[in-house]
Design an enzyme around this catalytic site. Sequence first.
Site, PDB file in Angstrom:
ATOM      1  CG  MET A 173     -23.289  -6.403 -32.797  1.00 36.72           C
ATOM      2  SD  MET A 173     -21.994  -5.883 -33.945  1.00 36.72           S
ATOM      3  CE  MET A 173     -21.413  -4.388 -33.153  1.00 36.72           C
ATOM      4  CG  PHE A 175     -47.949  -9.360  -1.571  1.00 30.12           C
ATOM      5  CD1 PHE A 175     -48.208  -9.962  -2.804  1.00 30.12           C
ATOM      6  CD2 PHE A 175     -48.000  -7.977  -1.489  1.00 30.12           C
ATOM      7  CE1 PHE A 175     -48.506  -9.203  -3.914  1.00 30.12           C
ATOM      8  CE2 PHE A 175     -48.313  -7.201  -2.601  1.00 30.12           C
ATOM      9  CZ  PHE A 175     -48.562  -7.825  -3.818  1.00 30.12           C
ATOM     10  CD  GLN A 176     -45.298  -6.276  -4.276  1.00 27.63           C
ATOM     11  OE1 GLN A 176     -45.063  -5.354  -3.507  1.00 27.63           O
ATOM     12  NE2 GLN A 176     -45.716  -6.087  -5.515  1.00 27.63           N
ATOM     13  CD  GLU A 184     -39.593  -1.033 -10.339  1.00 25.17           C
ATOM     14  OE1 GLU A 184     -39.782  -1.454 -11.502  1.00 25.17           O
ATOM     15  OE2 GLU A 184     -40.506  -0.986  -9.490  1.00 25.17           O
ATOM     16  CE  LYS A 214     -45.027  -0.739   4.855  1.00 28.70           C
ATOM     17  NZ  LYS A 214     -46.270  -1.089   4.167  1.00 28.70           N
TER      18      LYS A 214
END
Lengths: 570, 109
Positions: A477, A105-106, A43, A155
């Site tokens: 760096m 969940f999630q 993602e 959802k």
Amino acid sequence: MLMRALHDEGVELIFGYPGGAALHIYDAIFRQDKIDHILVRHEQGATHAADGYARATGKPGVVLVTSGPGATNAITGIATAFMDSIPMVVISGQVASHLIGTDAFQETDMIGISRPVVKHSYTVFDAQDIPKIIKEAFYVATSGRPGPVVIDIPKDMTAPDKLYDYEYPEKANIRSYNPPIEPEQNQIERAVAAIISANKPVIYAGGGAIASNAFKELFELNEILDAPITNTLMGLGIYPATHKRFLGMLGMHGTYQANMAMHNADLIIAIGARFDDRITNNPSKFSPDAKIIHLDVDHSSVSKIIEADIAVFGQVKNSLEAIIKTLKNNLDDYDSERLKPWHSQIAEWRSSHGLNYELYKDESDNNSILPQAVVQHVYNITKGEAYVTSDVGQHQMFAAQYYHFDKPRKWINSGGLGTMGFGLPAAMGVKFAFPNEEVVCITGEGSIQMCIQELSTCFQYNLPIKIININNEALGMVKQWQDMNYGGRHSESTYQNSLPDFIKLAESYGHVGIKIEKNSELKESLEKAFSMKDKLVFVDVYVDPSEHVYPMLVANDSLENMWLSKDKKT
Amino acid sequence: MIKRKLIMIMENKPGALVRVVGLFHQRGYNIETLHVDPVTDFSRYKFIEEKLETKFKENEISRLTITTFVSDSLMRQILRQLNKLIDVIAVSNEETTYLKGVLLDENLL
Ligand SMILES: Cc1ncc(C[n+]2csc(CCOP(=O)(O)OP(=O)(O)O)c2C)c(N)n1
Ligand SMILES: [Mg+2]
């Protein structure tokens, strides 16, 4: 309804990754053919790709992720876009309404987690509101000072078994949001008066000028003023880098002449730039004699770090137009001849310590390849016309210094957040927007490994990007700072010979890999890479690991104090 | 640093208050007092009617009073940052008022 609203908003492309809470939306994607969905491999890649797309086109990037880990993975990319004021709309699935707050969940509080790094966010509480929310979200993301907007959709709000009346609003009307557009004329007049009386003016233009699409106006203004002009890292390309009045980038790794001109100026015209700490260094020692005119769309950016004498609020493009108009009415008062001593002073600075190309001309095999030379060859081969994305580190600074951008939106890098891993997915976003243009990702072996999985996406969608991996076998760096400030103790900045074989890696993803280790191969091998028009080529160039980026501002000091090389200070 | 008061008129939406509080928190400032009231008496404020999409309904906007200890320059910065929040309709302290064009009344205090 969501897909229809996105289509009505003009969205053509979504970068995303599916999961439970987003499955209704993914089914709707399957059953339509107007909007393309690009399946990334992480993602974070989706957000950077949408970001790259937005930076290159000026249109908002669109991201779709699922709840929980999908949403949290997107955060780095949202923060990256936020820091650089990039328009983006991120749609995150959420667990169903009745489960919110139950540690389902999630489930994560995406609105809460993203709050400090978004311009605004929305939760859909009623599916009927989706078209209005989409309209508002795109309006907020793209207007005023742009930025990312998150829309969290439980959802059940996208359940296919429920039907609603659909009407897409023509216009977003948000009574508590009204960013300035036209500047106030009295401020314009004060600005013009200051411009007319300045003897040592400098124009300092940043990312805000690009966001406002003010290339033409800025150019036109300076055709009249004939003033020296510098760009921030974010502003590169808003003024042609090959123009004789261009000083190069300013700030931490800015050119000697740009920093000296800023320090000695009697007038700084700041255009869509925000005086951040990489520019001002120590604010109390910043440009002691300069009057400041500050053009910006965001009130809170003005007089935040450096007090502005004249503040012009409005779209930078409109403000520049107003200045040009007022200046043209007072043209008799403006005499660019008087800047001659200033120009010759600058010419002297430029010739004494300007970026020294000659230094890098000894390209025999006795010497290791210099990273600056790699960028210069890429610049020459692509005729300065490529879109160049970059990651974060020394390679980024070398790219900014040695690739000369004559047009805006071609230099695509994470300036504000400095996100390693940005370069490759951003290049994908650019390539989707401009499939026929050359897109180069200048990266380092550290950064590229942070989103390397997107090589697989590049294969799936056949994106012939050129990746130039400036391989110094170190977090260069970090190592440079350790050399300069920590007695050369290289704590955790090298990999103890654990780097992968990037050529085999590229090949296993279905691409071409080219390794360059000697100066004598450099030009030819790079040319070969760029001649493979329909292939993604991963060029792994081994460069001098001891090279540092210079100039570099001396910490906490004024802009006239710079390191010019490892042992030379101004 | 002296104690300062600021007043805001904002949309009474979920998440609006936490954005305001978050702004203070992020910069490390303590809020001394915080008071939120739904606005029921609109006659107290003069709105520019044509700028409103719809008329305000009861409980649709809130009036927020915050007191805090910050310096002058930080106060100014906070005020501008608060004004930038999308749900904020107006914000004001003793010296400055930002109105976003829907409210006419300069004197929120
Ligand atoms: C995600 C992330 N983690 C850490 C850093 C800190 N950081 C800045 S530059 C750098 C080294 C980058 O190494 P590499 O990509 O090889 O570039 P080089 O400097 O060697 O050219 C690191 C670790 C960062 N900018 N981003
Ligand atoms: Mg490296």
